[in-house]
Design an enzyme around this catalytic site. Structure first.
Site, PDB file in Angstrom:
ATOM      1  N   ASP A 142       0.837  -1.204   0.000  1.00  0.00           N
ATOM      2  CA  ASP A 142       0.000   0.000   0.000  1.00  0.00           C
ATOM      3  C   ASP A 142       0.871   1.253   0.000  1.00  0.00           C
ATOM      4  O   ASP A 142       2.046   1.222   0.373  1.00  0.00           O
ATOM      5  CB  ASP A 142      -0.972   0.018   1.193  1.00  0.00           C
ATOM      6  CG  ASP A 142      -0.273  -0.022   2.539  1.00  0.00           C
ATOM      7  OD1 ASP A 142       0.712  -0.766   2.677  1.00  0.00           O
ATOM      8  OD2 ASP A 142      -0.698   0.704   3.458  1.00  0.00           O
ATOM      9  N   GLU A 144      -0.083  -1.248   5.552  1.00  0.00           N
ATOM     10  CA  GLU A 144       0.992  -0.888   6.485  1.00  0.00           C
ATOM     11  C   GLU A 144       0.837   0.553   6.935  1.00  0.00           C
ATOM     12  O   GLU A 144       1.032   0.885   8.094  1.00  0.00           O
ATOM     13  CB  GLU A 144       2.364  -1.070   5.826  1.00  0.00           C
ATOM     14  CG  GLU A 144       3.549  -0.896   6.783  1.00  0.00           C
ATOM     15  CD  GLU A 144       4.107   0.526   6.845  1.00  0.00           C
ATOM     16  OE1 GLU A 144       4.965   0.769   7.703  1.00  0.00           O
ATOM     17  OE2 GLU A 144       3.682   1.397   6.066  1.00  0.00           O
TER      18      GLU A 144
END
Ligand SMILES: [Zn+2]
Length: 387
Positions: free
Chosen positions: A75, A137
């Site tokens: 991400d 994350e």
């Protein structure tokens, strides 16, 4: 095609998936899965409950315990309100740099892994090499949390993890944790002229903040001796406070976002205990005296343990052999590393790009850094396979 050209192409493909944490990362994950499968890896795609996000865990080499995990998150942070010179999701090359969202944090590292699968396959002949590519994350290490829980429950487990967060290829053996909270204060609205007839949520939020600021001083006093962190103690930050309507209205609602970055997990326990008792013993009883619906509720956005520097760390020593470095440092930012350490894996951080670039407009990684990351993976062929 040279390795660097291949890496650049892969990174361009990865950047084109707009895997902002608020969006699905499935496109990026299936792209990575295809490449790993083509190289002969055993690939698992582990979806979360929403079905919109997934972790990927893959293994090259023998099906047995031990070996190294190469890990990174898929991400990226949002691009809204950032002045980009070009489309953030279309990678462009200028002066030896590759610009695009996630080039540095941290699709660059993932691209170097995928560009070096031939070498990694060779290196994994006698000892497994694993890949862990996670979701979410940037919003509390949610993906890594569930992935380490899966690994914890397995008989066959990796022994070491290398997290390729941007460190300019420096070997990093420690960082603070990162704990984020959103606290919602529900009061009772009323006319500003009669403050004691209502419960002013903004005022209670202000008192809560004040207590946190007192705890900030207590944390400085609790600073562990010999701490190598900068600053050496656990920090607190009040990130956002939103609430109320206008000058003459008692604020019925306030939302506070704050974080702490513990150097030791005991500081986390201390702050949570202190603030919880302040809420239970002081704030809430006062609020409830006026309005039964009053409430203070805390949402844990993420509680990520730090990476504690250890005297013995096989992953750090491996990173020394792979990079030629002979010292390991600490960094002020949090990663998924602490989660791997918490399930007993030796863990180190080392990856291409500078953290100063992360999260910024015109984020970039240099070709030189990608080259160094690939050289590190190349050396796994010599430093790893026979052991
Ligand atoms: Zn990152």
């Amino acid at each position: 095609m040279s390795d660097l050209a291949r890496c650049r192409d892969i990174l361009g493909d990865l950047v084109a998936f707009p895997s902002v944490s608020s969006q699905s990362n499935l496109g990026a994950i299936s792209y990575i899965a295809e490449r790993l499968e083509a190289a002969g890896a055993r690939v698992e795609v582990l979806e979360d409950q929403s079905g919109q996000k997934a972790n990927l865990f893959a293994t090259l080499g023998p099906d047995r315990s031990g070996g190294l995990v190469l890990s990174g998150h898929t991400d990226v942070v949002p691009v809204e309100d950032q002045p980009w010179s070009s489309d953030p999701f279309e990678m462009v090359e200028r002066d030896g740099r590759l610009y695009g969202r996630g080039t540095c944090d941290m699709k660059g590292f993932i691209a170097t892994c995928l560009a070096k699968l031939d070498v990694l396959t060779q290196a994994a002949r006698t000892r497994p090499i694993h890949f862990a590519f996670t979701h979410d994350e940037e919003v509390g290490c949610l993906g890594a949390r569930s992935l380490v829980e899966v690994l914890r429950g397995r008989e066959v487990r990796p022994a070491m993890a290398l997290i390729g967060e941007p460190t300019n290829m420096q070997v990093i053996e420690g960082h603070k944790g990162c704990c984020e909270y959103t606290v919602t204060f529900t009061g009772a609205e009323g006319h500003g002229s009669v403050p004691d007839k209502g419960v002013n949520a903004v005022e209670y939020a202000a008192r809560y903040i004040n207590r946190l600021l007192e705890l900030r001083h207590a944390l400085i006093a609790r600073c562990p001796e010999g701490s190598r962190f900068d600053p050496p103690y656990t920090t607190l930050n009040i990130g956002a406070l939103k609430g109320g309507h206008a000058h003459n209205v008692i604020a019925g609602k306030a939302v506070l976002e704050w974080e702490m970055r513990p150097v030791v997990w005991e500081d986390h326990d201390f702050v949570r205990r202190e603030i919880a008792s302040y809420v239970a013993d002081v704030l809430l009883p006062e609020m409830l005296q006026v309005a039964q619906q009053a409430e203070i509720s805390t949402e844990v956005i993420g509680e990520v343990a730090g990476l504690v520097p250890m005297e013995e760390n096989a992953a750090r020593d491996l990173a020394f052999r792979l990079t030629g470095a002979n010292r390991a440092d600490l960094v002020p930012f949090a990663t998924e590393a602490g989660l791997f350490q918490q399930i007993g894996m030796a863990t180190v951080i080392c990856g291409p790009g500078a953290i100063d670039q992360a999260h910024k407009p015109d984020e970039y990684v240099s070709l030189d850094q990608l080259g160094q990351s690939m050289a590190m993976l190349e050396r796994l062929g010599d430093s790893y396979g026979g052991r």
